[in-house]
Motif scaffolding. Structure first.
Motif, PDB file in Angstrom:
ATOM      1  N   THR A  28       0.854  -1.188   0.000  1.00 23.05           N
ATOM      2  CA  THR A  28       0.000   0.000   0.000  1.00 23.05           C
ATOM      3  C   THR A  28       0.889   1.236   0.000  1.00 23.05           C
ATOM      4  O   THR A  28       1.838   1.325   0.794  1.00 23.05           O
ATOM      5  CB  THR A  28      -0.919   0.013   1.233  1.00 23.05           C
ATOM      6  OG1 THR A  28      -1.744  -1.154   1.218  1.00 23.05           O
ATOM      7  CG2 THR A  28      -1.801   1.249   1.226  1.00 23.05           C
ATOM      8  N   LEU A  29       0.575   2.171  -0.904  1.00 24.53           N
ATOM      9  CA  LEU A  29       1.368   3.383  -1.069  1.00 24.53           C
ATOM     10  C   LEU A  29       0.477   4.614  -0.930  1.00 24.53           C
ATOM     11  O   LEU A  29      -0.745   4.540  -1.085  1.00 24.53           O
ATOM     12  CB  LEU A  29       2.032   3.416  -2.451  1.00 24.53           C
ATOM     13  CG  LEU A  29       2.904   2.236  -2.860  1.00 24.53           C
ATOM     14  CD1 LEU A  29       3.359   2.404  -4.309  1.00 24.53           C
ATOM     15  CD2 LEU A  29       4.097   2.103  -1.931  1.00 24.53           C
TER      16      LEU A  29
ATOM     17  N   GLN B 227      -3.369   7.232  -9.306  1.00 24.40           N
ATOM     18  CA  GLN B 227      -3.700   6.028 -10.058  1.00 24.40           C
ATOM     19  C   GLN B 227      -4.241   6.441 -11.415  1.00 24.40           C
ATOM     20  O   GLN B 227      -5.018   7.388 -11.513  1.00 24.40           O
ATOM     21  CB  GLN B 227      -4.735   5.195  -9.300  1.00 24.40           C
ATOM     22  CG  GLN B 227      -5.046   3.842  -9.943  1.00 24.40           C
ATOM     23  CD  GLN B 227      -6.195   3.140  -9.231  1.00 24.40           C
ATOM     24  OE1 GLN B 227      -7.117   3.789  -8.762  1.00 24.40           O
ATOM     25  NE2 GLN B 227      -6.149   1.817  -9.167  1.00 24.40           N
ATOM     26  N   GLY B 228      -3.794   5.770 -12.484  1.00 28.65           N
ATOM     27  CA  GLY B 228      -4.267   6.110 -13.813  1.00 28.65           C
ATOM     28  C   GLY B 228      -3.123   6.223 -14.800  1.00 28.65           C
ATOM     29  O   GLY B 228      -1.990   5.831 -14.517  1.00 28.65           O
ATOM     30  N   ALA B 229      -3.406   6.805 -15.971  1.00 31.86           N
ATOM     31  CA  ALA B 229      -2.425   6.856 -17.055  1.00 31.86           C
ATOM     32  C   ALA B 229      -1.151   7.592 -16.658  1.00 31.86           C
ATOM     33  O   ALA B 229      -0.051   7.225 -17.087  1.00 31.86           O
ATOM     34  CB  ALA B 229      -3.048   7.514 -18.285  1.00 31.86           C
ATOM     35  N   ASP B 230      -1.264   8.632 -15.830  1.00 32.61           N
ATOM     36  CA  ASP B 230      -0.093   9.406 -15.416  1.00 32.61           C
ATOM     37  C   ASP B 230       0.442   8.970 -14.051  1.00 32.61           C
ATOM     38  O   ASP B 230       1.365   9.594 -13.512  1.00 32.61           O
ATOM     39  CB  ASP B 230      -0.426  10.900 -15.374  1.00 32.61           C
ATOM     40  CG  ASP B 230      -0.767  11.443 -16.747  1.00 32.61           C
ATOM     41  OD1 ASP B 230      -0.175  10.950 -17.734  1.00 32.61           O
ATOM     42  OD2 ASP B 230      -1.628  12.336 -16.831  1.00 32.61           O
TER      43      ASP B 230
ATOM     44  N   SER C  56      -5.905  -0.691  -6.509  1.00 33.51           N
ATOM     45  CA  SER C  56      -7.164  -0.105  -6.049  1.00 33.51           C
ATOM     46  C   SER C  56      -6.819   1.051  -5.127  1.00 33.51           C
ATOM     47  O   SER C  56      -5.727   1.097  -4.559  1.00 33.51           O
ATOM     48  CB  SER C  56      -8.019  -1.142  -5.312  1.00 33.51           C
ATOM     49  OG  SER C  56      -7.318  -1.673  -4.188  1.00 33.51           O
ATOM     50  N   TRP C  57      -7.742   1.998  -4.954  1.00 32.51           N
ATOM     51  CA  TRP C  57      -7.421   3.168  -4.153  1.00 32.51           C
ATOM     52  C   TRP C  57      -8.599   3.573  -3.295  1.00 32.51           C
ATOM     53  O   TRP C  57      -9.741   3.214  -3.567  1.00 32.51           O
ATOM     54  CB  TRP C  57      -6.986   4.330  -5.040  1.00 32.51           C
ATOM     55  CG  TRP C  57      -8.046   4.832  -5.991  1.00 32.51           C
ATOM     56  CD1 TRP C  57      -8.431   4.264  -7.172  1.00 32.51           C
ATOM     57  CD2 TRP C  57      -8.869   5.986  -5.809  1.00 32.51           C
ATOM     58  NE1 TRP C  57      -9.426   4.984  -7.758  1.00 32.51           N
ATOM     59  CE2 TRP C  57      -9.715   6.053  -6.947  1.00 32.51           C
ATOM     60  CE3 TRP C  57      -8.969   6.960  -4.836  1.00 32.51           C
ATOM     61  CZ2 TRP C  57     -10.655   7.066  -7.116  1.00 32.51           C
ATOM     62  CZ3 TRP C  57      -9.898   7.973  -4.996  1.00 32.51           C
ATOM     63  CH2 TRP C  57     -10.732   8.026  -6.127  1.00 32.51           C
ATOM     64  N   THR C  58      -8.296   4.303  -2.224  1.00 34.85           N
ATOM     65  CA  THR C  58      -9.318   4.822  -1.327  1.00 34.85           C
ATOM     66  C   THR C  58      -9.531   6.302  -1.615  1.00 34.85           C
ATOM     67  O   THR C  58      -8.600   7.021  -1.971  1.00 34.85           O
ATOM     68  CB  THR C  58      -8.892   4.650   0.144  1.00 34.85           C
ATOM     69  OG1 THR C  58      -7.660   5.348   0.357  1.00 34.85           O
ATOM     70  CG2 THR C  58      -8.685   3.180   0.478  1.00 34.85           C
ATOM     71  N   SER C  59     -10.773   6.741  -1.465  1.00 35.11           N
ATOM     72  CA  SER C  59     -11.105   8.127  -1.790  1.00 35.11           C
ATOM     73  C   SER C  59     -11.093   9.033  -0.566  1.00 35.11           C
ATOM     74  O   SER C  59     -11.453  10.200  -0.671  1.00 35.11           O
ATOM     75  CB  SER C  59     -12.491   8.189  -2.443  1.00 35.11           C
ATOM     76  OG  SER C  59     -13.476   7.644  -1.563  1.00 35.11           O
TER      77      SER C  59
ATOM     78  N   VAL D 193      -3.109   3.819  -2.312  1.00 30.05           N
ATOM     79  CA  VAL D 193      -3.227   2.907  -3.446  1.00 30.05           C
ATOM     80  C   VAL D 193      -2.686   1.550  -3.029  1.00 30.05           C
ATOM     81  O   VAL D 193      -1.538   1.446  -2.571  1.00 30.05           O
ATOM     82  CB  VAL D 193      -2.449   3.425  -4.668  1.00 30.05           C
ATOM     83  CG1 VAL D 193      -2.574   2.449  -5.831  1.00 30.05           C
ATOM     84  CG2 VAL D 193      -2.959   4.803  -5.080  1.00 30.05           C
ATOM     85  N   SER D 194      -3.511   0.518  -3.169  1.00 28.86           N
ATOM     86  CA  SER D 194      -3.092  -0.849  -2.861  1.00 28.86           C
ATOM     87  C   SER D 194      -2.731  -1.546  -4.167  1.00 28.86           C
ATOM     88  O   SER D 194      -3.496  -1.502  -5.135  1.00 28.86           O
ATOM     89  CB  SER D 194      -4.207  -1.609  -2.142  1.00 28.86           C
ATOM     90  OG  SER D 194      -4.482  -1.009  -0.887  1.00 28.86           O
ATOM     91  N   ILE D 195      -1.582  -2.217  -4.173  1.00 30.97           N
ATOM     92  CA  ILE D 195      -1.019  -2.740  -5.420  1.00 30.97           C
ATOM     93  C   ILE D 195      -0.616  -4.197  -5.253  1.00 30.97           C
ATOM     94  O   ILE D 195      -0.080  -4.596  -4.207  1.00 30.97           O
ATOM     95  CB  ILE D 195       0.226  -1.917  -5.821  1.00 30.97           C
ATOM     96  CG1 ILE D 195      -0.167  -0.468  -6.105  1.00 30.97           C
ATOM     97  CG2 ILE D 195       0.937  -2.532  -7.018  1.00 30.97           C
ATOM     98  CD1 ILE D 195       1.010   0.468  -6.250  1.00 30.97           C
TER      99      ILE D 195
END
Length: 376
Positions: A57-58, A63-66, A97-100, A106-108
């Motif tokens: 977890t970071l 998270q996404g294209a960038d 996955s990520w938390t808002s 971000v969990s990876i």
């Protein structure tokens, strides 16, 4: 076992401030950015297709294209003590996955580069000219990963015959136990190393030198044992299958010839023995009986060691890695084991491991096929 400084080794039994550095790249590793590590672990395993698996977890990264994504993102992880970090794998991100909430974590899940090779199957059947084993392996790797480097740690680098493969790249390089692979043909394993380099190394054996000890009250926290005859063989018969019209040759055989071993081939079932249980393996990559025999011996070593499994949890020790031979002290006495899988808690929690052990003293002896005898 990973090499560390004397200072690093001396402080391992005591509580320490462990440091984890996680970096990510979306340009194939040309540039790297740092993310903030929150929690997670890495597992290095000789039992799975991918040598390394990270579940972490970071924060401090999008998270996404960038940011972190499953198409282009690589991770590299270093872990250790302040001033001395150890490489703990280079990875491709497989899922995230990520938390808002305000933490925006971000969990990876990520795995090492074997996943690239497994996915890059041949579009059309391939035929490869006769060449050195290391040359063909590096060619297959660099077709997918042009920056690949291969550390060939084997004494031999035989010339392979002309071979054909209709579809699968990774099974040709290493693959599973039953794959007709280059690694099996030379008695080796090929895998992605901790720094992202590729390594070809002999199959480890319980006869290798012990490099670590886990004793109750010191390093060992808990352990458990299980017994099974599943996957146990006491002989391997390796046959060649020339496809270039060359003259056939005798198979190579490795077998358990230790009379004190519970899987000794010379003691039949009616005499209280294990009997003969051979594994047969055929490969177009063998060119001589001697080469087939070396491969048979390399395949037999781990099969003999599956008789007894020991799982243990010890104080945090990032030096441990699959293939290491050590001594686990238990209430039933010391167990000589070989590590198959090691999970490191990157927050500094206990290290857990799966191992195998056996009463067999030898990793098998090479003989001709006529000497395989399961009689009493």
């Amino acid at each position: 076992m990973r090499l560390v400084s004397r200072r690093f080794a001396a402080v391992l039994p005591a509580p320490n401030r462990w440091v984890t550095l996680v970096e990510w790249s979306n340009d194939g590793g040309q540039t790297w950015a740092t993310a903030t590590f929150v929690a997670g672990s890495v597992t290095e395993s000789a039992l799975s297709i991918t040598r390394w698996r990270a579940e972490i977890t970071l924060t401090g990264v999008e998270q996404g294209a960038d940011g972190i994504n499953e198409y282009s993102t690589r991770l590299r992880i270093h872990h250790g003590l302040p001033g001395e970090l150890l490489a703990m794998g280079v990875y491709k991100v497989r899922s995230s996955s990520w938390t808002s909430d305000a933490r925006h974590q971000v969990s990876i899940v990520a795995t090492s580069f074997e996943c690239y090779m497994e996915a890059a199957r041949f579009i059309t059947p391939r035929t490869f000219a006769a060449q050195r084993a290391s040359t063909l392996v590096l060619t297959l790797l660099r077709e997918v990963q042009p920056s690949a480097q291969l550390d060939w740690r084997l004494a031999d680098d035989p010339t392979l015959p002309k071979i054909s493969e209709p579809r699968d790249r990774w099974p040709l390089i290493d693959g599973t136990r039953d794959a007709i692979s280059i690694a099996r043909s030379v008695g080796a394993r090929i895998y992605c190393g901790p720094g992202g380099e590729w390594i070809a190394t002999p199959v480890p054996s319980l006869e290798d030198d012990a490099v670590w000890t886990a004793a109750p009250g010191q390093a060992l926290l808990v352990h458990g044992e299980s017994l099974s005859d599943e996957g146990v063989y006491n002989a391997v018969v390796a046959n060649g299958q020339p496809t270039d019209g060359s003259k056939p040759f005798a198979p190579g055989v490795a077998q358990d010839l230790d009379p004190t071993s519970p899987t000794y081939v010379g003691l039949g079932v009616d005499a209280g023995g294990f009997g003969l249980r051979p594994l047969f393996y055929t490969s177009q990559l063998f060119t001589t009986t001697a080469q087939a025999a070396r491969a048979a011996q390399g395949m037999l070593a781990p099969l003999l060691g599956l008789r007894q499994q020991v799982e243990f949890t010890s104080v945090h020790d990032p030096r441990l890695q699959p293939g290491d031979v050590g001594i686990v002290g238990t209430v039933k006495g010391d167990r000589r084991v070989i590590l198959d899988e090691v999970t490191h808690d990157l927050t500094g929690g206990p290290t857990s491991a799966q191992t195998r052990t056996t009463a067999t003293r030898y990793a098998g002896q090479v003989s001709t096929v006529g000497e395989v005898d399961g009689g009493e």
